[in-house]
Write a protein that holds these residues in place. Structure first.
Motif, PDB file in Angstrom:
ATOM      1  N   ARG A  94      -1.818   1.492  12.530  1.00 46.86           N
ATOM      2  CA  ARG A  94      -2.203   0.565  11.448  1.00 46.86           C
ATOM      3  C   ARG A  94      -1.756  -0.580  11.128  1.00 46.86           C
ATOM      4  NH1 ARG A  94       0.594   0.794   6.653  1.00 46.86           N
ATOM      5  NH2 ARG A  94       2.778   1.773   6.843  1.00 46.86           N
ATOM      6  N   CYS A 111       0.765  -1.205  -0.056  1.00 43.50           N
ATOM      7  CA  CYS A 111       0.208   0.049  -0.075  1.00 43.50           C
ATOM      8  C   CYS A 111       0.984   1.088   0.210  1.00 43.50           C
ATOM      9  CB  CYS A 111      -0.899  -0.205   1.186  1.00 43.50           C
ATOM     10  SG  CYS A 111      -0.404   0.312   2.720  1.00 43.50           S
ATOM     11  N   ASN A 142       4.585  -4.687   5.949  1.00 40.56           N
ATOM     12  CA  ASN A 142       3.504  -4.894   5.449  1.00 40.56           C
ATOM     13  C   ASN A 142       2.274  -4.203   6.559  1.00 40.56           C
ATOM     14  OD1 ASN A 142       2.233  -7.182   7.378  1.00 40.56           O
ATOM     15  ND2 ASN A 142       4.086  -7.909   6.833  1.00 40.56           N
ATOM     16  N   CYS A 143       0.940  -4.226   6.287  1.00 38.88           N
ATOM     17  CA  CYS A 143       0.264  -3.581   7.150  1.00 38.88           C
ATOM     18  C   CYS A 143      -1.093  -4.327   7.057  1.00 38.88           C
ATOM     19  CB  CYS A 143       0.161  -2.190   7.052  1.00 38.88           C
ATOM     20  SG  CYS A 143      -0.939  -1.592   5.546  1.00 38.88           S
ATOM     21  N   CYS A 145       2.917   2.017   3.403  1.00 39.91           N
ATOM     22  CA  CYS A 145       3.870   1.106   3.500  1.00 39.91           C
ATOM     23  C   CYS A 145       5.105   1.674   2.469  1.00 39.91           C
ATOM     24  CB  CYS A 145       3.436  -0.306   3.316  1.00 39.91           C
ATOM     25  SG  CYS A 145       2.799  -1.007   4.657  1.00 39.91           S
ATOM     26  N   CYS A 192      -2.089  -4.435   3.463  1.00 38.87           N
ATOM     27  CA  CYS A 192      -1.414  -5.038   2.273  1.00 38.87           C
ATOM     28  C   CYS A 192      -0.472  -6.096   2.963  1.00 38.87           C
ATOM     29  CB  CYS A 192      -0.512  -3.928   1.743  1.00 38.87           C
ATOM     30  SG  CYS A 192       1.022  -3.387   2.767  1.00 38.87           S
TER      31      CYS A 192
END
Ligand SMILES: [Zn+2]
Ligand SMILES: [Zn+2]
Ligand SMILES: [Zn+2]
Length: 741
Positions: free
Chosen positions: A163, A100, A121-122, A103, A125
């Motif tokens: 996030r 995303c 990542n988060c 990121c 994503c």
């Protein structure tokens, strides 16, 4: 709540929303759904309900939301509970999601603790399906279970306002997966990305471990490197996919309009087949003789780093596999399998649990038409219309993608490959095992294609015998039609007309079918019309030699073929042998294949006489035809193929593009006339289009638009490929109807 609601930041979103509205309660994942219990003032509850649907994370898909009232618990706060198994609903596991924007920004910020970290990542994503070992989706059931979160990551993971709150693959340089560079079995010191870039810039070929498997990569602008890769892969003119730094680079190679740009930049990040601009010579090296080129954007942080520093802005990124085998996923296997192809390896230690090739799509009416469904789209879970028993469907031998039905839903494997060797059969069994353990499927029926010679058929019958389960064959083209009907949840009692244009498939009469019109309801799809039979020398072998299909077509109609481009392509004794074979009919098989009909036209127009990969001739002819903007057809009478061939051959003063377009338009006109007449007979207003030939969007649009103008509802594949990659769904719908035949 059912849909894609796990692994997309859905529970954290629910918790934040509840906190904002001062609601107490809990949210938990089950194997198949998300359950939310909230208590508070009625108007706040209503606001919660509305915002739940309006503000859900972009990657979430809510299929349906059930609401019921329960006794209050006087809870004091809102909690995310750890997962519980055993629930009877079904929550979709999300596919792997491209990196995303947030990121990306962190990765490029030298002050961030994840600066240049290839595995960040988060909740929005990162990897999902490819790392999941079991459901519910929680870290201990993923490939991340052996990485112990550091204190910083844990703090983020537990902070409702972060996030990365409950981002299962959360990682950082201190605690997460690592990357390294290998050459000749030795792990080299230094920055693995820099070492890889230097090697790529020097024209070397690398095996790079990505999300769903290894890629073989080289500098796409280096013709010698591309040529070397082509030789090592031993795949003739087969096109290579391209990964480019950004849309601006993509535009040097292919035409990218707004719709194509949106598709390229989507979270699924598929390979999009787009028309070449024709200005870049390297595009010709990548997909020789092909009007289209498959392009994708960097979708993992690792890929972005590869484009970050040096002048490399376009890499060939082709599946790392041996010819005909599935993509290689493990570090242990890679040097054995790809040692002959790669000069170096870029490896990491986040295991790939489920293999997933890149997805390939075309653009049709502004959206994706799947050609190959893999990473970013897999796994797919679709609601089945009611009445099916739990079943396993083996699909067919080409573009194998088996699946299960279970509690009214179908779960389909990503693309595996063609069933022609042990490695593919093993991958097929692995994929089935993975899906059945994810969703607890226990089939009561085994379904397979009616072709007795298919390896998938033999596997399915053996599997049924071993497990003492009933099994049933489903005719290939009816399964194609049923797949599309299942996608649209078409009631089995609805009367439809189905147009199935395909390369090959075993017919009820033992002939090779593929230009078929069916009418009736799902259980009684009558073959109402078909492309006239032609005896093809060698049957399926003709698929590799369009010239043979062309000559057989003309021969069957008593037309002279001796002066055609197809005949001219024969060398040595081929002509006399063919003449003899056609005269005696020895080893000739009756066929109504629309795929071979298009092949025949491509050869007669001199476009291609033999192919290096499936449907190459038809793909090239479509690209040529699309250049001609006038949509006039030939005048040949309905399904009078003799008139069509005669007209096309005498039209030799016209450009090839015009003749190819007129051929397309004639087939479309005939198809529409027949479909419309059958719809009237049947009292139906619904026409289904399916089969591999409909990967041809010029033909698909020609037929769809005309039928729609006539007031008919036209159903085309939305999620699954029109080719055999979508067949298992049709088998699951048609073959597993409790009361079908
Ligand atoms: Zn992210
Ligand atoms: Zn960490
Ligand atoms: Zn097929």
């Amino acid at each position: 709540m059912v849909g894609i609601v796990q692994g997309v930041g859905f529970r954290p979103f629910v918790a934040r929303l509840a906190a904002e509205l001062a609601l107490a309660g809990l949210v938990r994942n089950t194997t198949t759904a998300v359950v939310i219990e909230v208590e508070g003032a009625p108007d706040q509850l209503e606001a919660f309900r509305k915002r739940l649907e309006d503000e859900a994370p972009a990657a979430a898909t809510l299929e349906h939301v059930d609401v019921e009232f329960i006794d209050t618990l006087d809870a004091l706060r809102f909690e995310i509970l750890t997962s519980s198994g055993g629930d009877l609903h079904s929550a979709g596991l999300p596919p792997d999601l491209a990196i995303c924007i947030d990121c990306c920004r962190e990765m490029e910020d030298p002050t961030d603790r994840r600066y240049r970290y290839p595995f960040l990542n988060c909740t929005a994503c990162g990897p999902r399906y490819s790392i999941v070992e079991g459901l519910p989706y929680d870290r201990p059931r993923t490939a991340m279970r052996n990485f112990v979160m550091c204190a910083d990551c844990r703090a983020e993971y537990e902070d409702l306002n972060d996030r990365r709150y409950h981002a299962q693959p959360i990682a950082c340089p201190a605690c997460g997966p690592k990357l390294w560079f290998e050459r000749d079995g030795n792990c080299l010191e230094g920055d693995a990305i820099e070492l890889s870039l230097a090697a790529l810039a020097a024209g070397e070929i690398g095996a790079i471990r990505g999300i769903g498997g290894f890629h073989l990569a080289c500098d796409a602008r280096n013709s010698a490197a591309v040529a070397r890769l082509r030789v090592r892969k031993a795949r003739g003119d087969q096109p290579f996919a391209l990964m480019v730094r950004d849309l601006a680079t993509a535009r040097e190679f292919v035409e990218v309009d707004a719709q194509a740009a949106a598709l390229l930049a989507a979270a699924a990040a598929p390979i999009v087949l787009l028309a070449k601009t024709g200005t870049t010579q390297v595009a010709e090296d990548l997909a020789p003789g092909n009007g289209y080129l498959g392009v994708m954007l960097p979708y993992s942080p690792l890929h972005r780093l590869l484009f970050g520093r040096m002048n490399l802005d376009a890499l060939v990124m082709t599946s790392g596999n041996l010819h005909g085998e599935p993509v290689v996923t493990s570090n242990d296997e890679v040097s054995e399998k790809l040692g002959g192809q790669a000069d170096f390896y870029l490896k990491h230690n986040r295991e790939i649990v489920a293999a997933c090739d890149d997805s390939v799509v075309r653009l049709y009416r502004g959206r994706a038409l799947a050609i190959r469904r893999g990473r970013g789209y897999a796994p797919i879970s679709l609601g089945l219309p009611s009445g099916t028993v739990p079943a396993l469907a083996a699909g067919a031998d080409l573009k194998c993608a088996p699946g299960f039905s279970h509690q009214g839903r179908a779960y389909l494997s990503p693309h595996i490959g063609d069933m022609e060797n042990l490695a593919t059969i093993e991958a097929f069994t692995r994929s089935l095992k993975h899906i059945s353990s994810l969703y607890h499927c226990s089939p009561e029926l085994i379904l397979y294609d009616a072709h007795p010679g298919y390896l998938s058929t033999q596997w399915a019958r053996q599997h049924a015998a071993d497990n003492n389960l009933p099994s049933r064959a489903v005719q290939h083209h009816r399964a194609h039609a049923a797949a599309v009907m299942a996608e649209y949840s078409i009631d089995p009692a609805l009367r439809v007309v189905a147009v199935v244009f395909d390369g090959t498939g075993f017919g009820d009469d033992g002939a090779i079918w593929g230009g078929e019109f069916f009418s009736g309801d799902l259980r009684h799809l009558q073959r109402s019309a078909h492309l006239p039979y032609v005896a093809l020398p060698g049957g399926d072998a003709c698929a590799k030699r369009p010239a043979l299909a062309a000559i057989a077509h003309l021969h069957s109609l008593g037309l002279d073929w001796s002066t055609t481009a197809s005949a001219a392509s024969l060398v040595g004794s081929q002509r006399s042998l063919l003449q003899q074979q056609l005269a005696t009919g020895l080893n000739c098989h009756l066929s109504s294949s629309m795929g071979r009909f298009f092949d025949a036209a491509a050869s007669l127009l001199g476009i291609r006489h033999s192919v290096a990969f499936e449907a190459q001739a038809a793909i090239e002819m479509e690209a040529v035809a699309a250049q001609w903007k006038d949509d006039a057809a030939y005048a040949a009478g309905l399904w009078n193929t003799a008139e069509l061939w005669a007209e096309m051959l005498t039209d030799d003063a016209s450009p090839v593009a015009a003749r190819a377009r007129r051929f397309h338009e004639t087939v479309a006109r005939w198809s529409c006339e027949t479909a419309k007449a059958l719809a009237v007979d049947e009292g139906s207003d619904t026409v289904v289009l399916s089969g591999g030939v409909f990967q041809n969007v010029l033909l698909l649009e020609g037929i769809s638009a005309t039928l729609e103008k006539a007031g008919l509802r036209v159903l085309v594949p939305r999620y699954l490929p029109p080719n055999d990659g979508g067949l298992a769904l049709g088998q699951l719908y048609l073959g597993a109807l409790a009361d079908s035949r």
